[in-house]
Each structure stands twice: as C-alpha cells, then as structure tokens.
Design an enzyme around this catalytic site. Structure first.
Site, PDB file in Angstrom:
ATOM      1  N   ASP A 137      34.181  38.259 -37.907  1.00  0.00           N
ATOM      2  CA  ASP A 137      34.916  37.615 -36.819  1.00  0.00           C
ATOM      3  C   ASP A 137      35.704  36.403 -37.311  1.00  0.00           C
ATOM      4  O   ASP A 137      36.869  36.218 -36.941  1.00  0.00           O
ATOM      5  CB  ASP A 137      33.924  37.193 -35.727  1.00  0.00           C
ATOM      6  CG  ASP A 137      34.625  36.692 -34.470  1.00  0.00           C
ATOM      7  OD1 ASP A 137      35.097  35.544 -34.486  1.00  0.00           O
ATOM      8  OD2 ASP A 137      34.690  37.446 -33.487  1.00  0.00           O
ATOM      9  N   TRP A 166      35.996  38.100 -31.127  1.00  0.00           N
ATOM     10  CA  TRP A 166      36.473  39.415 -31.564  1.00  0.00           C
ATOM     11  C   TRP A 166      35.297  40.376 -31.731  1.00  0.00           C
ATOM     12  O   TRP A 166      35.419  41.569 -31.438  1.00  0.00           O
ATOM     13  CB  TRP A 166      37.271  39.280 -32.854  1.00  0.00           C
ATOM     14  CG  TRP A 166      38.378  38.287 -32.742  1.00  0.00           C
ATOM     15  CD1 TRP A 166      38.585  37.190 -33.533  1.00  0.00           C
ATOM     16  CD2 TRP A 166      39.439  38.266 -31.773  1.00  0.00           C
ATOM     17  NE1 TRP A 166      39.699  36.496 -33.112  1.00  0.00           N
ATOM     18  CE2 TRP A 166      40.231  37.131 -32.035  1.00  0.00           C
ATOM     19  CE3 TRP A 166      39.781  39.087 -30.709  1.00  0.00           C
ATOM     20  CZ2 TRP A 166      41.355  36.819 -31.276  1.00  0.00           C
ATOM     21  CZ3 TRP A 166      40.896  38.768 -29.944  1.00  0.00           C
ATOM     22  CH2 TRP A 166      41.674  37.648 -30.232  1.00  0.00           C
ATOM     23  N   ASP A 167      34.161  39.878 -32.216  1.00  0.00           N
ATOM     24  CA  ASP A 167      32.961  40.717 -32.301  1.00  0.00           C
ATOM     25  C   ASP A 167      32.557  41.231 -30.920  1.00  0.00           C
ATOM     26  O   ASP A 167      32.239  42.413 -30.748  1.00  0.00           O
ATOM     27  CB  ASP A 167      31.796  39.908 -32.886  1.00  0.00           C
ATOM     28  CG  ASP A 167      31.741  39.976 -34.403  1.00  0.00           C
ATOM     29  OD1 ASP A 167      32.203  40.976 -34.972  1.00  0.00           O
ATOM     30  OD2 ASP A 167      31.220  39.035 -35.016  1.00  0.00           O
ATOM     31  N   LEU A 168      32.520  40.329 -29.961  1.00  0.00           N
ATOM     32  CA  LEU A 168      32.101  40.721 -28.613  1.00  0.00           C
ATOM     33  C   LEU A 168      33.091  41.695 -27.987  1.00  0.00           C
ATOM     34  O   LEU A 168      32.694  42.666 -27.326  1.00  0.00           O
ATOM     35  CB  LEU A 168      31.933  39.477 -27.743  1.00  0.00           C
ATOM     36  CG  LEU A 168      30.796  38.541 -28.183  1.00  0.00           C
ATOM     37  CD1 LEU A 168      30.866  37.217 -27.418  1.00  0.00           C
ATOM     38  CD2 LEU A 168      29.435  39.201 -27.981  1.00  0.00           C
ATOM     39  N   GLY A 171      32.563  45.007 -29.555  1.00  0.00           N
ATOM     40  CA  GLY A 171      31.396  45.670 -28.996  1.00  0.00           C
ATOM     41  C   GLY A 171      31.718  46.412 -27.716  1.00  0.00           C
ATOM     42  O   GLY A 171      31.233  47.533 -27.475  1.00  0.00           O
TER      43      GLY A 171
END
Length: 404
Positions: A137, A166-168, A171
């Site tokens: 991220d 960005w990770d979330l 997901g």
C-alpha cells in the site's frame, strides 16, 4: 421467514497475508461464508504484526482482521502440506472451490494447479503489480501521486497517510470478484482465474476521480492543507482548542453555515465586494481564505460544546476531530453511540473493540465473533471438508504436517 446470511453455505479458502486478502475474507465471512484461513505452521509473516496488545503481546491487527474465520495451520514446506491446501481449495460442493490468495510466485498454488484438480475453481489472486513486481500500500500510494497532493500548503515534501486505503479498497475488489465469479459459475458452470494488482487498484481509483485528466490539462494541483478542493471546507479551532471540520456542498448547507455563525450579512458583503457568487462551489472555493477568516472568530469565541450544538441545530455539515483514543473512550462511555462497533472478548487478549459489518441487512448489523487461535480448526476442517479419519489425522500429526 428467516432468510439467513446471504452467503451461508459458501466456502472460501483464504491463503493471504497483510490487509487486502484478509480484509476480503473478513467481509465474506461477515456475509455468512465459511472462510477457512490457511497459514504455515507458526503463522504467516503477518502473525505478529503491530499493533500488539500491551497486556499479552498478541497481535491486535491479526486477531481483528481474522475474526469470523476458521484457522488451519499446515507445514507448507512439505509437499504433503501443500497438497492439503490444494485439496481444501478444490474440495467438491456447488458453493465451494473458491480460493483467495496473494501467493505470487508459488507455482504450486497457481491457477493451473488448482484447475487441474477442479475445472470450475474460482481463483482470486492479489498481486503487487500486474507485471509481477512487488508492491504494498505505501509504495503504491507514493507512486500514485496522492502523497504529493497531501499535506500543508507551505511544504513540498510528500506526505504519507497512515490508512492502508488501497489495501482496503483492493479487498473490496476481491469480494466483488468472488461474488461475480460465483454468480457466473452458477449460471454457466465456468470457473474463473482472476488477478487483482494493488497498483492497478490505486491507479484506477485516482483516474476514476478525474485527477490524472486534471493534471494532464493543468499540471500538478497546488496543495490546500485542510481545505477541500473545488468547494468550501476547512477545520476551525474552538475556544477549548478543539477542532471541527466544516464542509459546504449544497446551497442549503451554505445558508445553514451563515445562520449558525451569525455571519450571513458579512458573507453577503464579501460576495458583493469580490463579485463572487458564493452560492456556488466555484465562488466559495475562490474565496475560501476570506470565508475562513470571517468565520474563524465565531468558532474561536465559543466552547466546543456550544459550537457542536449550534452547527447541529442549523443543519450544518460538520464533524468533530477525535483521536483514536478519544473514539475508544467515547465507546467505553457510550457503547451504543456507534452501533457498528462492538465489545468482544478475544481469547488470548481479553476485551477488545471490534466491529460489525457496516452492511445492515434487514435493518440489522451482522454481529462479530472472535478470531480462532492459529491452527485451532485444523483437525476439524480436515475431518469435515476432506473426510480424514482419526488415523489420517494422527499420521499427519506424527509427520509434522499439522501441529500437535
């Protein structure tokens, strides 16, 4: 009639670390899916990731992102352990054969290896970059351009934000991919090979906001500190030294702000003197510094409580600034004040602040369950999903493929 959770009966095998894959698994589990998280013996690279509990030293991060799931731990250095993971990922069943992983470069878990065991397998793989390169991220954020837009107006240094946004977002792209592929398989019988690169998620999101097109036309955007871009919004300090964030996105909100702060006449005079139409976003944005200067004394002369009351009564769009410790303290004082949050007794740690799914289905939150201890469900899953008997389980224990 009780309909039950939307994904009840769906089984997902998750072999992923850090945030994107595990957050997708959590969201699927909160929708009712049976999510089986598989880790190497002793835990994956994120098993001890900060923050840690000061009371027990256990990872608050790991136990928060991996609640609601079953936990299986296998010796993945051995082929027998890898075979068990492949068997779990491709086990039969109309709502099974779904695997989410970020095991880039592990050929033994590639789509071809999965499809050889189950032709209609749904494989969703999270990557760093679409070309196979590594990214997380924080490196994706720096290369997206967002870090150069963030921060004080008088600084040119890049500013990282702490939220792994960005990770979330990635997901949630994984969740969408699983649901879309499952829908297609239900209709056609076809499996799916889906790859989602974290860098692509960030670039696509910024492009979708029009920010790259803006930069192509005008160059880099000038920093605005805490001011909104293209509209009026900024933070104000109260007499108590607290701050509130005020935003104006509609004509009604603009009128409400003038009413709440007793500045309607002053703001009208500013519009006349500058020739600006302050009923529009463009007009307010152009005069943002002058508007801030007119409003700031009203906030500075009043207590935080009085400011909150006046803004709310007038219908202003606003929010308080709170630290994470203040949010935790507010929850302890009034657990029902933020109903998405929930108190949870996490074995190995104790009471923690957890969360329901933010989706309210049939006007109800999902509830929350603690994370299982690493590998706690290994034997049960092998028996239930793969049909292993006591002798098989004992043999795997003795061979060091599963933990004692």
């Amino acid at each position: 009639m009780e309909l039950g959770a939307p994904l009840a009966g769906v089984r997902v095998v998750e072999f992923a670390s850090f945030v994107a894959g595990p957050s997708a698994g959590l969201a699927l589990a909160q929708l009712g899916a049976d999510v089986i998280r598989v880790d190497p013996l002793g835990g994956n690279v994120d098993h001890r990731r900060w923050p840690l509990s000061t009371a027990t030293g256990e990872s608050l991060y790991w136990n928060s992102l991996n609640r609601e799931k079953r936990s299986v731990a296998l010796n993945l250095r051995e082929q027998a352990g890898r075979d068990l993971l492949l068997e779990l990922a491709t086990a039969p069943g109309p709502d099974a054969g779904i695997v989410v992983d970020n095991a880039v470069g592990r050929d033994w878990l590639a789509y071809d290896a999965l499809a050889a065991r189950r032709s209609d397998v749904i494989s969703v793989k999270v990557q760093g970059r679409a070309d196979g390169g590594g990214a997380v991220d924080y490196t994706v954020n720096s290369s997206s351009g967002v870090a150069t837009m963030t921060g004080p107006a008088d600084s040119s240094d890049p500013v990282n934000h702490v939220l792994p946004a960005w990770d979330l977002l990635c997901g949630q792209q994984v969740v969408s991919a699983v649901l879309a592929a499952l829908r297609r398989r239900d209709r056609t019988g076809a499996g799916a090979q889906i790859e989602i690169a974290l860098a692509d998620v960030a670039l696509a999101a910024v492009a979708d906001l029009g920010w790259y097109s803006e930069a192509a036309e005008r160059g880099d955007r000038v920093r605005h500190g805490n001011h909104l871009y293209g509209a009026f919004g900024v933070d104000f300090a109260t007499a108590d030294g607290d701050h509130v964030m005020v935003a104006v996105l509609t004509p009604r909100q603009w009128v409400a702000l003038g009413t709440a702060t007793d500045t309607a006449e002053s703001l009208a005079a500013l519009a006349d003197s500058t020739g600006s139409d302050l009923s529009t976003d463009e007009g307010r944005y152009a005069q943002r510094a002058q508007i801030e200067a007119l409003l700031a004394p009203w906030f500075a002369a009043r207590s935080t409580s009085d400011v909150h009351s006046a803004l709310t009564a007038a219908g202003v769009l606003w929010g308080p600034y709170r630290s994470t410790a203040q949010v935790a303290a507010d929850f302890a004082a009034n657990p029902g004040g933020e109903p998405v949050l929930a108190r949870l007794d996490q074995p190995g740690i104790g009471p923690v602040i957890s969360a329901n799914s933010p989706m309210r289905i049939d006007d109800a939150y999902s509830g929350t369950r603690p994370a299982a201890a690493l590998g706690a469900d290994t034997e049960a899953v092998l028996r239930e999903v793969l049909g292993h008997g006591d002798a098989d389980v004992a043999r795997l224990r003795e061979a060091g493929i599963i933990a004692v």
